[in-house]
Design a protein around this motif. Structure first.
Motif, PDB file in Angstrom:
ATOM      1  N   ILE A 271       0.854  -1.182   0.000  1.00 17.34           N
ATOM      2  CA  ILE A 271       0.000   0.000   0.000  1.00 17.34           C
ATOM      3  C   ILE A 271       0.890   1.231   0.000  1.00 17.34           C
ATOM      4  O   ILE A 271       1.831   1.342   0.795  1.00 17.34           O
ATOM      5  CB  ILE A 271      -0.917   0.031   1.242  1.00 17.34           C
ATOM      6  CG1 ILE A 271      -1.935  -1.105   1.186  1.00 17.34           C
ATOM      7  CG2 ILE A 271      -1.619   1.387   1.375  1.00 17.34           C
ATOM      8  CD1 ILE A 271      -2.976  -0.977   0.089  1.00 17.34           C
ATOM      9  N   ARG A 272       0.595   2.151  -0.906  1.00 16.19           N
ATOM     10  CA  ARG A 272       1.257   3.456  -0.893  1.00 16.19           C
ATOM     11  C   ARG A 272       0.390   4.401  -0.051  1.00 16.19           C
ATOM     12  O   ARG A 272      -0.663   4.852  -0.489  1.00 16.19           O
ATOM     13  CB  ARG A 272       1.435   3.988  -2.315  1.00 16.19           C
ATOM     14  CG  ARG A 272       2.438   3.180  -3.121  1.00 16.19           C
ATOM     15  CD  ARG A 272       2.491   3.597  -4.574  1.00 16.19           C
ATOM     16  NE  ARG A 272       1.284   3.224  -5.290  1.00 16.19           N
ATOM     17  CZ  ARG A 272       0.443   4.073  -5.860  1.00 16.19           C
ATOM     18  NH1 ARG A 272       0.664   5.369  -5.791  1.00 16.19           N
ATOM     19  NH2 ARG A 272      -0.619   3.634  -6.497  1.00 16.19           N
ATOM     20  N   TYR A 273       0.846   4.641   1.160  1.00 19.04           N
ATOM     21  CA  TYR A 273       0.103   5.490   2.099  1.00 19.04           C
ATOM     22  C   TYR A 273       0.686   6.888   1.978  1.00 19.04           C
ATOM     23  O   TYR A 273       1.844   7.120   2.349  1.00 19.04           O
ATOM     24  CB  TYR A 273       0.257   4.933   3.510  1.00 19.04           C
ATOM     25  CG  TYR A 273      -0.559   5.650   4.563  1.00 19.04           C
ATOM     26  CD1 TYR A 273      -1.949   5.702   4.468  1.00 19.04           C
ATOM     27  CD2 TYR A 273       0.047   6.254   5.649  1.00 19.04           C
ATOM     28  CE1 TYR A 273      -2.703   6.343   5.441  1.00 19.04           C
ATOM     29  CE2 TYR A 273      -0.693   6.889   6.621  1.00 19.04           C
ATOM     30  CZ  TYR A 273      -2.074   6.934   6.514  1.00 19.04           C
ATOM     31  OH  TYR A 273      -2.818   7.579   7.479  1.00 19.04           O
ATOM     32  N   LEU A 274      -0.090   7.818   1.459  1.00 19.21           N
ATOM     33  CA  LEU A 274       0.516   9.083   1.048  1.00 19.21           C
ATOM     34  C   LEU A 274      -0.482  10.228   1.075  1.00 19.21           C
ATOM     35  O   LEU A 274      -1.695  10.043   1.177  1.00 19.21           O
ATOM     36  CB  LEU A 274       1.101   8.943  -0.365  1.00 19.21           C
ATOM     37  CG  LEU A 274       0.135   8.574  -1.500  1.00 19.21           C
ATOM     38  CD1 LEU A 274      -0.480   9.822  -2.134  1.00 19.21           C
ATOM     39  CD2 LEU A 274       0.842   7.744  -2.563  1.00 19.21           C
ATOM     40  N   ARG A 275       0.098  11.416   0.942  1.00 13.19           N
ATOM     41  CA  ARG A 275      -0.688  12.632   0.756  1.00 13.19           C
ATOM     42  C   ARG A 275      -0.210  13.309  -0.530  1.00 13.19           C
ATOM     43  O   ARG A 275       0.983  13.404  -0.773  1.00 13.19           O
ATOM     44  CB  ARG A 275      -0.524  13.577   1.947  1.00 13.19           C
ATOM     45  CG  ARG A 275      -1.312  14.888   1.816  1.00 13.19           C
ATOM     46  CD  ARG A 275      -1.007  15.820   2.972  1.00 13.19           C
ATOM     47  NE  ARG A 275      -1.595  15.350   4.212  1.00 13.19           N
ATOM     48  CZ  ARG A 275      -1.155  15.688   5.420  1.00 13.19           C
ATOM     49  NH1 ARG A 275      -0.085  16.465   5.538  1.00 13.19           N
ATOM     50  NH2 ARG A 275      -1.752  15.233   6.504  1.00 13.19           N
ATOM     51  N   ASN A 276      -1.149  13.770  -1.331  1.00 11.61           N
ATOM     52  CA  ASN A 276      -0.816  14.565  -2.514  1.00 11.61           C
ATOM     53  C   ASN A 276      -0.476  15.992  -2.089  1.00 11.61           C
ATOM     54  O   ASN A 276      -1.235  16.615  -1.348  1.00 11.61           O
ATOM     55  CB  ASN A 276      -1.992  14.620  -3.486  1.00 11.61           C
ATOM     56  CG  ASN A 276      -2.195  13.347  -4.256  1.00 11.61           C
ATOM     57  OD1 ASN A 276      -2.258  12.281  -3.674  1.00 11.61           O
ATOM     58  ND2 ASN A 276      -2.302  13.449  -5.553  1.00 11.61           N
TER      59      ASN A 276
END
Length: 447
Positions: A271-276
């Protein structure tokens, strides 16, 4: 082994030829071309036919290869009718048609799609479409793969950006699709990165196959992060910046939703857990407004500009559409009681310091919400060339920043293709052996 990566960014595209041998991967740019949106009757579109023509030209220049892989930006799509014809030019995510959607609509969906609220997510775009003639929805890389092979389908990592994907089950969120009144027929079967789409049709003259890679360019870029341990944060930095950590399972808590974090599918079950974060778009638009071509000179001058004079929120909605970005920065500063940048170097310094602070906030939140320890930041993509941004990020986060590879998306694209053709070993080790990397330490300074 030789492969071709088609890597389509929001402002430019490139076709890269790759040679893999002796534990190394070497990339050569075969063709680069601009990606310019077109406004027609008040709607902003992608010029997908122009992009396809340029892609074919790049494939011809790249020469014979084992396989072709395609990655691009997320959320946008083409709709096919029952005869497989494209229904209109795909609309650009920066078009204003979804600007009325608010975060309130997303609260009860986060536990399913795990997706950060962005008003241009595919979900909201589809609610603005007339879908009576549509038989198939294809994300942008899947559309180009269809034109090359005649085979329709969806790839996992890009499907996960739509808001219509069940991130825990890793498949379409059929109950959500039904609840929204969207036609279930338009969503094709999802395939994992590394699966073969099919051979290129004979009339195109390429004796090869198309392989589904991690077709969201960020997913390909994260696959090429040259990390040695799991304890890293990444910044995939281009027109947008995607800032986060790699996890084994999604974080679907209310606290995560409130912090506007997204859970997107990566390769190998990750999972890519991220914020744009808005990214270098603001700087790109300033350069366009100024008619400025000497970016390196501006960056050198910005490195000498007085620090900490003013900051902006890169994610303020004012900075999303194309336009006169220098004036918007000045207006933001006036609105927030700060002096406007006095000159271009100070404006550049303001943009990059603001990005570094946004990165720091995102990395700190990602660590807190996921429980992941972070001891290094990997900054990949075009922003890795920007030494001032890298140093400011190291200073803001208090962590070493490893910059590179620049062509991370193309590398991840190629390595997934190669593994599908029998390449063994750690993909990230191939990147470490092959690419120049530079480390920036907190307080290291550039001037």
């Amino acid at each position: 082994m030789r492969f071709t990566a088609v890597d389509l960014g929001a402002s430019s595209g490139r076709v890269m030829r790759a040679e893999i041998s002796g534990g190394r991967v070497d990339l050569v740019e075969a063709h680069r071309f601009p990606n310019r949106p077109v406004s027609v009757a008040g709607t902003l579109h992608w010029d997908v036919l122009g992009l396809y023509s340029q892609m074919l030209e790049g494939l011809r220049q790249a020469g014979p290869v084992e396989s072709i892989g395609i990655d691009s930006w997320a959320v946008d799509y083409g709709l096919l009718d029952g005869d497989g014809r494209l229904i209109g030019n795909p609309v650009h995510y920066r078009d204003a048609r979804t600007s009325g959607y608010t975060e309130r609509l997303d609260a009860d969906r986060y536990e399913v799609n795990g997706l950060q609220f962005l008003p241009f997510n595919t979900l909201y775009q589809l609610l603005e479409e007339r879908l009576d003639r549509a038989e198939t929805l294809l994300m942008i890389p899947d559309l180009f793969a269809y034109w090359l092979t005649g085979v329709r389908g969806a790839e996992l990592t890009n499907a996960s950006t739509t808001g219509l994907f069940d991130v825990a089950r890793r498949d379409w969120a059929r109950p959500l699709i039904d609840r929204l009144g969207l036609p279930a027929r338009i969503f094709p079967e999802i395939s994992e990165p590394g699966s073969v789409v099919g051979p290129v049709t004979a009339e195109l003259g390429f004796d090869t196959v198309v392989t589904r890679v991690a077709s969201h360019d960020t997913a390909s870029a994260v696959a090429a992060v040259p990390a040695r341990t799991p304890d890293f944060a990444y910044i995939s930095c281009g027109t947008w910046s995607l800032v986060g950590v790699e996890l084994d399972s999604p974080v679907l808590s209310e606290e995560s939703r409130a912090a506007n974090f997204t859970n997107e599918a990566g390769i190998d079950g990750t999972i890519r857990y991220l914020r744009n974060v808005m990214g270098l778009w603001i700087l790109q638009e300033c350069l366009r407004a100024w008619g400025e071509s000497d970016l390196e000179g501006l960056l050198q001058a910005a490195a000498h500009a007085k620090p900490g004079q003013m900051t902006i929120d890169p994610d303020d909605p004012a900075f999303l559409p194309p336009g006169d970005m220098p004036s918007r920065i000045a207006a933001y500063c006036e609105r927030t009681g700060q002096p406007a940048p006095a000159d271009r170097p100070q404006a550049v310094r303001c943009i990059l310091e603001s990005l570094a602070l946004a990165y720091q906030r995102a990395i700190s939140d990602a660590a807190r919400l996921s429980g992941r320890e972070i001891d290094v930041v990997h900054l990949v993509g075009g922003g890795a060339r920007n030494a001032l941004l890298c140093q400011l990020t190291a200073d803001a986060t208090g962590l070493p920043v490893v910059a590179g590879p620049v062509e991370a998306a193309a590398l991840g694209n190629v390595l997934v293709q190669a593994r599908a053709r029998g390449l063994a070993g750690d993909l990230r080790e191939f990147v470490r052996r092959s690419q120049p990397l530079r480390t920036y330490h907190p307080g290291g300074g550039l001037v």
